[in-house]
Write a protein that holds these residues in place. Structure first.
Motif, PDB file in Angstrom:
ATOM      1  N   LEU A   1       6.305   0.462  16.093  1.00 12.49           N
ATOM      2  CA  LEU A   1       7.286   1.721  16.216  1.00 12.49           C
ATOM      3  C   LEU A   1       7.482   2.174  17.619  1.00 12.49           C
ATOM      4  CD1 LEU A   1       8.288   4.489  14.879  1.00 12.49           C
ATOM      5  CD2 LEU A   1       6.764   5.615  15.286  1.00 12.49           C
ATOM      6  N   GLU A   2       8.962   1.951  17.482  1.00 11.98           N
ATOM      7  CA  GLU A   2       9.538   2.117  19.029  1.00 11.98           C
ATOM      8  C   GLU A   2       9.936   3.405  19.312  1.00 11.98           C
ATOM      9  OE1 GLU A   2      12.909  -0.228  21.768  1.00 11.98           O
ATOM     10  OE2 GLU A   2      12.879  -1.135  19.481  1.00 11.98           O
ATOM     11  N   LEU A   3      10.213   4.070  20.619  1.00  6.16           N
ATOM     12  CA  LEU A   3      10.536   4.889  19.860  1.00  6.16           C
ATOM     13  C   LEU A   3      11.700   4.870  21.152  1.00  6.16           C
ATOM     14  CD1 LEU A   3       7.776   7.698  20.800  1.00  6.16           C
ATOM     15  CD2 LEU A   3       8.716   7.751  18.071  1.00  6.16           C
ATOM     16  N   ILE A   4      13.065   5.330  21.384  1.00  3.32           N
ATOM     17  CA  ILE A   4      13.792   5.446  21.725  1.00  3.32           C
ATOM     18  C   ILE A   4      14.435   6.788  22.222  1.00  3.32           C
ATOM     19  CG2 ILE A   4      16.407   4.522  21.876  1.00  3.32           C
ATOM     20  CD1 ILE A   4      15.055   2.327  20.197  1.00  3.32           C
TER      21      ILE A   4
ATOM     22  N   ALA B   1      -2.087   6.328   8.228  1.00  2.00           N
ATOM     23  CA  ALA B   1      -2.708   5.940   6.934  1.00  2.00           C
ATOM     24  C   ALA B   1      -2.540   4.762   6.365  1.00  2.00           C
ATOM     25  CB  ALA B   1      -1.623   6.921   6.576  1.00  2.00           C
ATOM     26  N   ARG B   2      -1.309   3.910   6.146  1.00  3.09           N
ATOM     27  CA  ARG B   2      -1.094   3.328   5.065  1.00  3.09           C
ATOM     28  C   ARG B   2      -0.981   1.914   6.001  1.00  3.09           C
ATOM     29  NH1 ARG B   2       2.535   4.069   0.012  1.00  3.09           N
ATOM     30  NH2 ARG B   2       3.258   1.339  -0.128  1.00  3.09           N
ATOM     31  N   LEU B   3      -0.321   1.723   6.991  1.00  5.28           N
ATOM     32  CA  LEU B   3       0.101   0.531   7.844  1.00  5.28           C
ATOM     33  C   LEU B   3      -0.689  -0.283   8.761  1.00  5.28           C
ATOM     34  CD1 LEU B   3       3.402   0.250   7.146  1.00  5.28           C
ATOM     35  CD2 LEU B   3       2.353  -0.964   5.782  1.00  5.28           C
ATOM     36  N   LYS B   4      -1.847   0.666   8.875  1.00  2.00           N
ATOM     37  CA  LYS B   4      -2.252   0.285  10.519  1.00  2.00           C
ATOM     38  C   LYS B   4      -2.898  -1.186  10.586  1.00  2.00           C
ATOM     39  CE  LYS B   4      -7.203   1.482  12.162  1.00  2.00           C
ATOM     40  NZ  LYS B   4      -6.319   2.210  13.608  1.00  2.00           N
TER      41      LYS B   4
ATOM     42  N   SER C   1       5.055  12.997  15.036  1.00  2.00           N
ATOM     43  CA  SER C   1       3.812  12.574  14.999  1.00  2.00           C
ATOM     44  C   SER C   1       3.325  12.588  13.448  1.00  2.00           C
ATOM     45  CB  SER C   1       2.997  14.197  14.876  1.00  2.00           C
ATOM     46  OG  SER C   1       3.655  15.010  14.948  1.00  2.00           O
ATOM     47  N   ARG C   2       4.821  12.948  12.851  1.00  2.00           N
ATOM     48  CA  ARG C   2       4.302  12.794  10.953  1.00  2.00           C
ATOM     49  C   ARG C   2       4.391  11.794  10.757  1.00  2.00           C
ATOM     50  NH1 ARG C   2       8.581  17.775   9.729  1.00  2.00           N
ATOM     51  NH2 ARG C   2       6.732  19.624   9.431  1.00  2.00           N
ATOM     52  N   ILE C   3       5.633  10.796  11.618  1.00  2.00           N
ATOM     53  CA  ILE C   3       5.876   8.896  11.154  1.00  2.00           C
ATOM     54  C   ILE C   3       4.262   8.247  12.062  1.00  2.00           C
ATOM     55  CG2 ILE C   3       7.075   8.615  12.941  1.00  2.00           C
ATOM     56  CD1 ILE C   3       7.220   7.181   9.677  1.00  2.00           C
ATOM     57  N   LYS C   4       3.961   8.718  12.803  1.00  2.00           N
ATOM     58  CA  LYS C   4       2.154   7.840  13.279  1.00  2.00           C
ATOM     59  C   LYS C   4       1.250   7.873  12.370  1.00  2.00           C
ATOM     60  CE  LYS C   4       3.569   7.342  17.534  1.00  2.00           C
ATOM     61  NZ  LYS C   4       2.998   8.349  19.465  1.00  2.00           N
ATOM     62  N   ALA C   5       1.502   9.580  11.896  1.00  2.00           N
ATOM     63  CA  ALA C   5      -0.078   9.430  10.745  1.00  2.00           C
ATOM     64  C   ALA C   5       0.685   8.636   9.522  1.00  2.00           C
ATOM     65  CB  ALA C   5       0.186  11.080  10.654  1.00  2.00           C
ATOM     66  N   MET C   6       2.014   8.751   9.138  1.00  2.00           N
ATOM     67  CA  MET C   6       1.827   8.287   7.922  1.00  2.00           C
ATOM     68  C   MET C   6       1.561   6.893   7.667  1.00  2.00           C
ATOM     69  SD  MET C   6       5.095   9.970   6.323  1.00  2.00           S
ATOM     70  CE  MET C   6       5.926  11.047   7.523  1.00  2.00           C
ATOM     71  N   LEU C   7       2.425   6.024   8.944  1.00  2.00           N
ATOM     72  CA  LEU C   7       1.871   4.548   9.584  1.00  2.00           C
ATOM     73  C   LEU C   7       0.296   4.352   9.277  1.00  2.00           C
ATOM     74  CD1 LEU C   7       5.629   4.042  11.208  1.00  2.00           C
ATOM     75  CD2 LEU C   7       4.477   3.579   9.179  1.00  2.00           C
TER      76      LEU C   7
ATOM     77  N   MET D   1       5.207 -12.890  10.459  1.00  2.00           N
ATOM     78  CA  MET D   1       5.998 -11.616  10.886  1.00  2.00           C
ATOM     79  C   MET D   1       6.182 -10.788   9.338  1.00  2.00           C
ATOM     80  SD  MET D   1       8.717 -10.898  12.869  1.00  2.00           S
ATOM     81  CE  MET D   1      10.638  -9.646  12.294  1.00  2.00           C
ATOM     82  N   SER D   2       6.035 -11.529   7.989  1.00  2.00           N
ATOM     83  CA  SER D   2       6.728 -11.181   6.936  1.00  2.00           C
ATOM     84  C   SER D   2       6.355  -9.673   7.041  1.00  2.00           C
ATOM     85  CB  SER D   2       7.077 -11.506   5.770  1.00  2.00           C
ATOM     86  OG  SER D   2       5.757 -12.099   6.044  1.00  2.00           O
ATOM     87  N   ASN D   3       4.596 -10.164   6.361  1.00  2.00           N
ATOM     88  CA  ASN D   3       3.716  -8.467   6.536  1.00  2.00           C
ATOM     89  C   ASN D   3       3.725  -7.547   8.322  1.00  2.00           C
ATOM     90  OD1 ASN D   3       2.851  -9.417   4.458  1.00  2.00           O
ATOM     91  ND2 ASN D   3       0.528 -10.791   5.280  1.00  2.00           N
ATOM     92  N   THR D   4       4.807  -7.459   8.923  1.00  2.00           N
ATOM     93  CA  THR D   4       4.681  -7.070   9.687  1.00  2.00           C
ATOM     94  C   THR D   4       5.955  -5.801  10.148  1.00  2.00           C
ATOM     95  OG1 THR D   4       4.238  -8.396  11.563  1.00  2.00           O
ATOM     96  CG2 THR D   4       5.168  -6.951  12.713  1.00  2.00           C
ATOM     97  N   TYR D   5       6.162  -4.630   9.660  1.00  2.00           N
ATOM     98  CA  TYR D   5       7.001  -3.735   9.182  1.00  2.00           C
ATOM     99  C   TYR D   5       7.256  -3.167  11.243  1.00  2.00           C
ATOM    100  CZ  TYR D   5       6.104  -2.395   4.400  1.00  2.00           C
ATOM    101  OH  TYR D   5       5.942  -2.452   3.417  1.00  2.00           O
TER     102      TYR D   5
END
Lengths: 98, 499
Positions: free
Chosen positions: A39-42, A31-34, A23-29, A1-5
């Motif tokens: 990521l929840e979209l509301i 790349a970095r935290l695959k 689309s920007r945040i998806k690309a960033m995440l 859990m602690s490793n999950t963003y």
């Protein structure tokens, strides 16, 4: 859990800046935290009560829910360096060691 | 530039002149606004900190619920919901009760205490805010909305254009919903918040401006309409008060002088027969008389005489006691054998007073007007105009008070006696007296029908007291000086004084 963003993105369906931010945040995440993030979209129009509870005023708003501290970024996330700095500044050290 | 085409085209693009008004329910405000604020539109309330913008917004919602059964939504961007609920508790308004019965709903848009700093990027809008407001309106079934502290939004977010755009968006939705809205924005010194943020262009219908001046013990507050679609409001600054009962606006009382009723043949006796004889039987009905004299000459006693003369024949009367407390007035009258207390008990006499510090002439006038309407008063004594002048510190205010009172007297057939302390009357020549009264800054002579002077004169190494009727419209009054004494039965006139 602690490793999950955990991230939440409050968007407005049909809004260009919301689509751009998504689309920007998806690309960033990716790349970095695959594999280590959710990521929840509301959609604010469909869930005004949730937006109320979370105290969201503007859209798009990106919230880093976990790990603490909570961070909020308002806007279309165009300045990628600044977004990364805000989201990962406090936890940067842990991850470079990991 | 000013072509005829342009001139003719302009009205067509304007909103219709008849804008339906929604009564706010706030005491005096609707009167001032010609019925209320434009229905289904936005009204902007501006003013510096502490002028009472939030109180006005609260009043709008609360009166709507209380008087018109209209539910309301309170959106706060400045103070927290808890602070607002606590503040109106001072008015004894049960907000928690109204919230739980569903007639009032809060939407707290203030930053949460634990909220981390928002890092502002570009490319955002305020759709969530608009959606939340709309959501709250729907849940409350509200037709009244207030948004308190719009300026706070401009302080929190840097993209002013985005805020403006969302305000346009919001106002369009509100218009479609038929919701009547009041928005407050705080002014800050040296900056015009309205033009700086372009809020004025957003709220194009109505702007109410609140002002405040420091008095001796409290603030004097004034409200004025800076702009209003669909005319019909009274221009000019109007006093308002914030007390434990909430907000009260004190508009000028409209007076239609075409209804004037001054019947010169009906005379009101002063109760001093020699004085009545000197002016053909008494003061003409509907006259406003100024009784001027130095301190201790007996101006107040003449006022008591005048009231007693009416009271004993059944005329309702009003005494505005500003020089002495009501109890002292009763005692003074009793000393001359007149039982004012009995008159009060039978409802014939009313003695009213006013707080002397920071006295508001407009408020006093409303008190008099209310008493007049309720009671059918025929005689009014104001003791004294000088007190109003010295306590309100406003010559223009006193002059306006007199003009308004004059109109009231004329339209209601009420005869008024006003005492006025004039220190310069000591040892002055008659010409000088007339001069000082007519040329003084108050310009009293033109707004009264008669002037009775109490004077000291030096005669034969002695200071004597004399009465002189200086002016009495519509009456062939005696020009003589009368020596007088104040004795056990009040004022007694002697023979006309030899010159």
């Amino acid at each position: 859990m602690s490793n999950t963003y955990v991230f939440r993105l409050y968007v407005c369906a049909g809004s260009v800046s919301s689509q751009v931010a998504e689309s920007r945040i998806k690309a960033m995440l990716e790349a970095r935290l695959k594999g280590r993030y959710s990521l929840e979209l509301i959609d604010i129009v469909h869930d005004p009560d949730k937006v109320d509870m979370d105290g969201i005023l503007a859209s798009p708003t990106l919230v880093k829910v976990h790990p603490p501290p909570e961070r909020r970024i308002v806007g279309d996330l165009s300045d990628q360096d600044r977004v990364m700095a805000v989201l990962f500044n406090s936890t940067e050290a842990d991850h470079s060691n990991a | 530039m000013n072509t005829p085409e342009n001139n003719h085209a302009a009205p067509a693009h304007d909103a219709p002149l008849t804008v339906e008004k929604l009564p706010t329910g706030i005491k005096g405000l609707d009167e001032m606004l010609g019925g209320g604020i434009p229905k289904g539109r936005c009204t902007l309330v501006t003013g510096f900190a502490g002028t009472g913008k939030t109180v006005l917004l609260n009043e709008f919602l609360y009166r709507g619920i209380q008087h018109y059964n209209e539910n309301g939504v309170f959106v706060t961007l400045g103070e927290t919901k808890d602070d607002i609920v606590q503040n109106v508790g001072a008015f004894n308004w049960d907000y928690p009760g109204l919230v739980s019965q569903g007639s009032l709903r809060f939407l707290d848009l203030t930053p949460k205490p634990d909220e981390t700093i928002e890092h502002i990027d570009s490319g955002y809008d305020f759709t969530p805010m608009v959606v939340r407001i709309q959501n709250a309106l729907g849940k409350a079934g509200a037709s009244r909305l207030v948004i308190d502290g719009l300026d706070a939004l401009f302080q929190r977010f840097s993209d002013k254009d985005a805020i403006r755009m969302s305000l346009f968006q919001l106002s369009a939705r509100l218009k479609a919903l038929g919701v009547t809205t009041m928005i407050s924005a705080e002014k800050s010194r040296g900056k015009d918040v309205l033009s700086r943020y372009g809020i004025a262009e957003f709220v194009t219908d109505t702007i109410l401006d609140l002002e405040m001046d420091e008095g001796e013990m409290k603030f004097t507050r004034r409200i004025y309409v800076r702009k209003m679609r669909g005319a019909g409001f009274r221009s000019g600054r109007v006093h308002y008060e914030i007390s434990s009962r909430g907000m009260e606006v004190l508009p000028r009382i409209p007076i239609d002088l075409s209804m004037a009723r001054t019947d010169l043949s009906i005379r009101k006796k002063t109760g001093i027969s020699a004085l009545d004889d000197a002016m053909e039987g008494g003061i003409p009905e509907g006259h406003v008389i100024l009784v001027s004299g130095n301190t201790g000459t007996g101006k107040s006693i003449l006022g008591l005489h005048f009231l007693e003369a009416g009271l004993k024949v059944g005329e309702k009367s009003l005494f505005v006691a500003l020089e002495e407390p009501p109890d002292q007035v009763r005692k003074a009258a009793y000393g001359f054998g007149w039982d004012f207390e009995a008159y009060e008990k039978s409802g014939r006499l009313r003695i009213i007073t006013a707080p002397l510090i920071d006295l508001l002439p407009d408020q006093l006038l409303h008190t008099i007007f209310d008493a007049l309407k309720a009671n059918g008063v025929k005689r009014i004594v104001v003791d004294s105009i000088s007190t109003i002048l010295s306590e309100s510190m406003s010559q223009e205010g006193v002059r306006r008070f007199l003009i308004q009172l004059y109109g009231l007297a004329k339209t209601h057939g009420v005869t008024c006696m006003l005492s006025y302390l004039a220190a310069s009357n000591f040892d002055a020549q008659q010409g000088q007296l007339l001069g000082s009264l007519t040329t003084s800054d108050l310009r009293l002579s033109s707004v009264v029908d008669g002037i009775i002077l109490f004077r000291y004169v030096e005669r034969d190494q002695e200071v004597k007291r004399v009465i002189n009727i200086l002016k009495m419209r519509g009456s062939n009054h005696s020009k003589s000086l009368f020596a007088y004494e104040v004795g056990a039965y009040g004022i007694q006139l002697g023979a006309p004084f030899s010159k």
